[in-house]
Design an enzyme around this catalytic site. Structure first.
Site, PDB file in Angstrom:
ATOM      1  N   ASP A  83       0.808  -1.216   0.000  1.00  0.00           N
ATOM      2  CA  ASP A  83       0.000   0.000   0.000  1.00  0.00           C
ATOM      3  C   ASP A  83       0.842   1.268   0.000  1.00  0.00           C
ATOM      4  O   ASP A  83       0.328   2.355  -0.246  1.00  0.00           O
ATOM      5  CB  ASP A  83      -0.850   0.038   1.283  1.00  0.00           C
ATOM      6  CG  ASP A  83      -2.187  -0.647   1.106  1.00  0.00           C
ATOM      7  OD1 ASP A  83      -2.684  -0.698  -0.032  1.00  0.00           O
ATOM      8  OD2 ASP A  83      -2.726  -1.122   2.115  1.00  0.00           O
TER       9      ASP A  83
HETATM   10  C1  GLC Z   1      -0.550   2.503   6.071  1.00  0.00           C
HETATM   11  C2  GLC Z   1       0.216   1.266   6.478  1.00  0.00           C
HETATM   12  C3  GLC Z   1      -0.119   0.098   5.610  1.00  0.00           C
HETATM   13  C4  GLC Z   1      -1.593  -0.070   5.486  1.00  0.00           C
HETATM   14  C5  GLC Z   1      -2.269   1.227   5.063  1.00  0.00           C
HETATM   15  C6  GLC Z   1      -3.759   1.024   5.070  1.00  0.00           C
HETATM   16  O1  GLC Z   1      -0.125   2.951   4.864  1.00  0.00           O
HETATM   17  O2  GLC Z   1       1.610   1.463   6.458  1.00  0.00           O
HETATM   18  O3  GLC Z   1       0.448  -1.083   6.154  1.00  0.00           O
HETATM   19  O4  GLC Z   1      -1.863  -1.066   4.552  1.00  0.00           O
HETATM   20  O5  GLC Z   1      -1.923   2.255   5.946  1.00  0.00           O
HETATM   21  O6  GLC Z   1      -4.427   2.135   4.607  1.00  0.00           O
HETATM   22  C1  GLC Z   2      -1.655  -3.788   5.339  1.00  0.00           C
HETATM   23  C2  GLC Z   2      -2.882  -3.854   4.452  1.00  0.00           C
HETATM   24  C3  GLC Z   2      -2.649  -4.785   3.281  1.00  0.00           C
HETATM   25  C4  GLC Z   2      -1.369  -4.436   2.581  1.00  0.00           C
HETATM   26  C5  GLC Z   2      -0.199  -4.389   3.538  1.00  0.00           C
HETATM   27  C6  GLC Z   2       1.081  -3.935   2.894  1.00  0.00           C
HETATM   28  O1  GLC Z   2      -1.481  -5.015   5.968  1.00  0.00           O
HETATM   29  O2  GLC Z   2      -4.007  -4.295   5.186  1.00  0.00           O
HETATM   30  O3  GLC Z   2      -3.722  -4.723   2.380  1.00  0.00           O
HETATM   31  O4  GLC Z   2      -1.153  -5.388   1.583  1.00  0.00           O
HETATM   32  O5  GLC Z   2      -0.499  -3.503   4.588  1.00  0.00           O
HETATM   33  O6  GLC Z   2       1.074  -2.581   2.615  1.00  0.00           O
END
Ligand code: GLC
Ligand code: GLC
Length: 819
Positions: A488
């Site tokens: 993300d």
């Molecule tokens: C933040 C976190 C990530 C997560 C995202 C969800 O970017 O670092 O892990 O998936 O928020 O919106």
């Molecule tokens: C968080 C989010 C997931 C994403 C991950 C890596 O765990 O829930 O959707 O893949 O962060 O950013």
């Protein structure tokens, strides 16, 4: 190195032996409609279905002292005036024999002080929307004891977000009723709500309180309420301010005497036209709820409900039980990892010590992956989940990134544009069909964007998922990344310079060519799965097309996605490589190594082996495999959120545990059983239990992240419980190391074991039949199954054909040394 407890494997419990764990170590109550989180010192809160909109009790996140708000009990010794909490918090007076047993769907917390032992069992009975606290008090003194027991909760005014922000209204709305010793919380019941909470006790009350600040006394905290100090409740009735619930019970216990007191906290609804009794009054109609309260005030009903709960979990976990040379494998597979997968399925990412219950909805990608971890235990619920998820897909094949659990509608504020999302649906459906054989699900009509009239077969949704990627390719023939892919925080079209702006949803650059090698791998994997589904669905021409698409993407990865010694991660907005030796920072990433090899890319030409060697030498640490190296030391506007975290944390080169099992699976595909188990154990919670003081999160469940080698706190975990890590690790160890893998026509037996193992046994329920599987191997060798005997008959290959439901099948597999 320090532990704070131990595993009790026979009881399926983790037993915590000191209350001051590095962080609150929590468990979950409830597995249907009523849920709670509970820490080892009774902190936490409860809710009905939705952690934000139907919050029953208050909890203060990020508080000092830690973990405030809970299911509290106080004891007061009438002769000395001494007071304490048998769960340590909130009073924190020293206890002898403190213990917390976290089990499957229940927690028991107790301790002894001044010769009085008190232990409370907390659980939610199956089929009910209430929680039980059963406190067992024993007088171990030689004289009789005069005690006061006080309970305490703080009610939340339902919407947890509003409750924490809208004080000008909320200080005036709180209302309760107290009738026959039962405290009813009915804020807003007078108008649009038809639900209320109740707090009841099995013993006769000496008093009660419902106004928090009367119970606590001015400027006091939960650790020293005035009511408990003086031994007198005020029978306060809350009008506005902060409604709470507190019962006061006086007990006289003879030497050696044991007494049970049952406390109930529950949620109830009335029909909207029968809210009041008498009609026209403002008094809650209690005719539906009173029989429930009366039932569970009885200890025999409590005991029976508890036994049913234990049987329920035993039955679920019986689906897959293993016995291997590693206690860490056995413990996680047989109990804790499976349990965590069910919790993740139930809660998604809503409520934990790190998720406040007011944040995210259900993730499209997250929910599809969570399914991989529970489909074997709850196939009907997996089917329902698949149809819910697919119904949020957009007609163009894209997907809302999140949907709301109560309405099941896509979340407009986040929208779509995460280009990996649709592909995960294919993996989830393939896993479901392999597990159940229920190919008919592909014909199930499912709407797009929940739009009535837009129904088309689930199979059509999967087709659109795949074409969504094919319609969005960049200059290297690799998929365009959109807002982000699995990571993300890799935001290649964002270029954000405004504080507070969302990296995920702000796409302020258009027309770039940012491509993802990770999505390419995922696409190749999904195309192969869809080809198999298509064949079985009588769509052989489609299958040919999907295999061709898979081959085309495979070729694109081998050319544009290969960096020389590993797979590249992406191309940025300008077409420059990310995750390449050409970069100064972020030269190599874990995700494409895992996903491309899972898709079979490079297994035949040495690329997979080279990539795995690079992972071993550049990314693997004793605490797991980090996301990338070198970590980003400063903000890269063209890469986005990934470079906002300090080095070693979260997506900036942390050990993001979700990705490690991809490498474990890749190692089994490459035949490296030793390395696969080694990596698996580096993040296995049970194996890390001896370093609990460093790890800090619960030692019985996976955490999302462990700080990477660039962080000052390397080895420290965060974000425990609600993570896709749970599902993927269960898949990696059971499906690929042990190699017991559902396939379309049967159960595949394809272990890839470390050299020093001599085999293992498994009992697996599969499509209603029960398989007793024994795998043998001579120690000191690695290799694959060379002889398979099913019910006494030798068969070729490694696939045990699916047996009819109800059958018991005996499987013996022997592994011979390779070459
Ligand atoms: C933040 C976190 C990530 C997560 C995202 C969800 O970017 O670092 O892990 O998936 O928020 O919106
Ligand atoms: C968080 C989010 C997931 C994403 C991950 C890596 O765990 O829930 O959707 O893949 O962060 O950013």
């Amino acid at each position: 190195m320090a532990r704070f407890g131990r595993f009790d494997d026979a009881a399926r419990e983790y037993v915590i032996s000191r209350p001051d764990t590095p962080l609150p170590w929590i468990n979950y109550l409830g597995c249907e409609d009523y849920f709670g989180i509970i820490s080892n010192t009774a902190g936490g809160y409860s809710f009905y279905r939705d952690a934000r909109l139907r919050r029953l009790t208050r909890y203060r996140y990020n508080n000092a002292p830690l973990d405030m708000g809970g299911r509290y009990l106080y004891l007061r010794d009438g002769s000395s005036g001494e007071l304490w909490s048998p769960s340590w918090q909130p009073v924190r007076a020293e206890l002898e024999d403190y213990r917390c047993r976290h089990g499957l769907g229940y927690t028991a917390i107790g301790g002894r002080r001044a010769g009085i032992d008190a232990e409370t069992l907390y659980f939610v009975p199956l089929g009910e929307t209430l929680e039980i606290w059963r406190t067992r008090l024993t007088n171990q003194r030689t004289e009789s004891a005069d005690l006061s027991l006080f309970s305490a909760i703080e009610f939340c005014l339902w919407d947890a977000w509003d409750d924490a922000t809208n004080f000008q209204r909320n200080y005036s709305t709180g209302e309760v009723e107290v009738v026959d010793g039962v405290i009813y919380h009915k804020t807003e019941y007078r108008e649009r709500r038809n639900h209320f909470a109740y707090f009841a006790c099995s013993a006769e009350l000496a008093g009660f309180d419902t106004q928090r600040d009367v119970f606590l006394g001015p400027y006091r905290g939960w650790e020293h309420p005035i009511a408990v100090e003086t031994g007198h409740s005020s029978d306060s009735i809350a009008h506005g301010w902060a409604p709470c619930g507190s019962h006061h019970v006086e007990l006289s216990l003879q030497p050696g005497e044991t007494r049970d007191v049952v406390i109930l906290l529950g949620y109830a609804e009335n029909p909207t036209d029968a809210k009041f009794d008498p009609p026209g009054s403002q008094t809650i109609d209690k005719r539906l709820v009173l029989p429930v309260i009366d039932r569970y005030r009885r200890t025999d009903a409590v005991d029976a409900a508890f036994q049913r709960l234990r049987d329920h979990w035993d039955e679920l976990l019986e689906t897959l039980q293993v016995s291997t040379p590693s206690e860490h494998v056995d413990r996680m597979v047989n109990t804790w990892n499976a349990y965590q997968c069910m919790v993740t399925f139930n809660l998604s990412r809503s409520a934990s010590s790190f998720e406040s219950g007011i944040g995210r909805g259900m993730g499209f990608r997250d929910s599809n992956q969570d399914l991989l971890g529970f489909v074997h235990m709850a196939p009907e619920r997996a089917r329902e989940r698949i149809l819910d998820i697919a119904a949020t897909q957009l007609p163009g094949g894209g997907a809302y990134h999140q949907y709301q659990p109560l309405t099941k509608a896509g979340n407009d504020s986040i929208g779509a544009g995460f280009h990996d999302d649709p592909l995960w649906l294919i993996l989830a459906v393939a896993a479901y069909v392999k597990e159940t054989g229920d190919g008919a699900v592909l014909d199930e009509p499912v709407p797009y964007d929940n739009d009535p009239g837009s129904q088309s077969p689930l199979y059509d949704h999967l087709q659109r998922s795949l074409s969504y990627t094919q319609e969005r390719l960049g200059p290297h023939g690799l998929p365009l990344i959109g807002r982000a892919d699995w990571n993300d925080c890799l935001n290649l079209n964002c270029f954000s310079d405004t504080p507070g702006e969302s990296f995920q949803t702000t796409e302020n650059r258009r027309g770039g060519v940012a491509e993802s090698v990770f999505i390419a791998g995922l696409f190749a994997l999904a195309a192969a799965e869809l080809a198999m589904l298509a064949e079985r669905h009588g769509r052989c021409d489609d299958a040919v097309g999907y295999r061709r698409a898979q081959a085309t993407m495979d070729a694109a990865v081998r050319s544009g996605g290969w960096d020389g010694a590993w797979f590249r991660r992406a191309y940025d907005y300008f077409g420059n490589p990310v995750g390449s030796s050409e970069n100064e920072e972020g030269q190599i990433f874990i995700e494409p190594q895992g996903m491309c090899i899972l898709a079979g890319i490079g297994l035949d030409d040495g690329k997979a082996e080279a990539a795995l060697a690079s992972v071993a030498s550049r990314l693997a640490t004793p605490h797991g495999i980090v996301l990338h190296q070198p970590a980003y030391t400063r903000y890269h506007v063209e890469l986005g959120e990934i470079s906002t975290y300090p080095p070693g944390y979260k997506e900036n080169a942390g050990v993001f545990c979700h990705t490690n099992p991809w490498i474990v699976i890749a190692e089994t595909l490459a035949g490296n059983g030793d390395r696969a188990l080694d990596y698996y154990l580096r993040i296995n919670p049970s194996a890390r239990e001896p370093i609990s003081d460093l790890h800090r999160c619960e030692p019985y469940v996976y955490s999302q992240v462990i700080a990477g080698r660039d962080a000052p706190t390397h080895g420290e975990a965060k974000n425990s419980w609600l993570t896709g890590t749970a599902a993927w690790n269960l898949v990696a160890v059971t499906g690929w190391i042990l190699g017991i893998r559902p396939d379309h026509d049967g159960l595949r037996i394809d272990p890839c074991l470390p050299a020093d193992w001599d085999g293992f046994t498994v009992v697996r329920r599969f499509r209603g039949a029960r398989y007793h599987i024994t795998v043998t191997k001579s120690p000191g060798t690695q290799g694959r199954v060379s002889r398979l005997v099913v019910d006494g008959r030798q068969i070729d290959g490694n696939l045990v054909p699916a047996a009819p439901a109800g059958a018991t099948v005996t499987v013996e597999a022997a592994i011979r040394a390779a070459g």
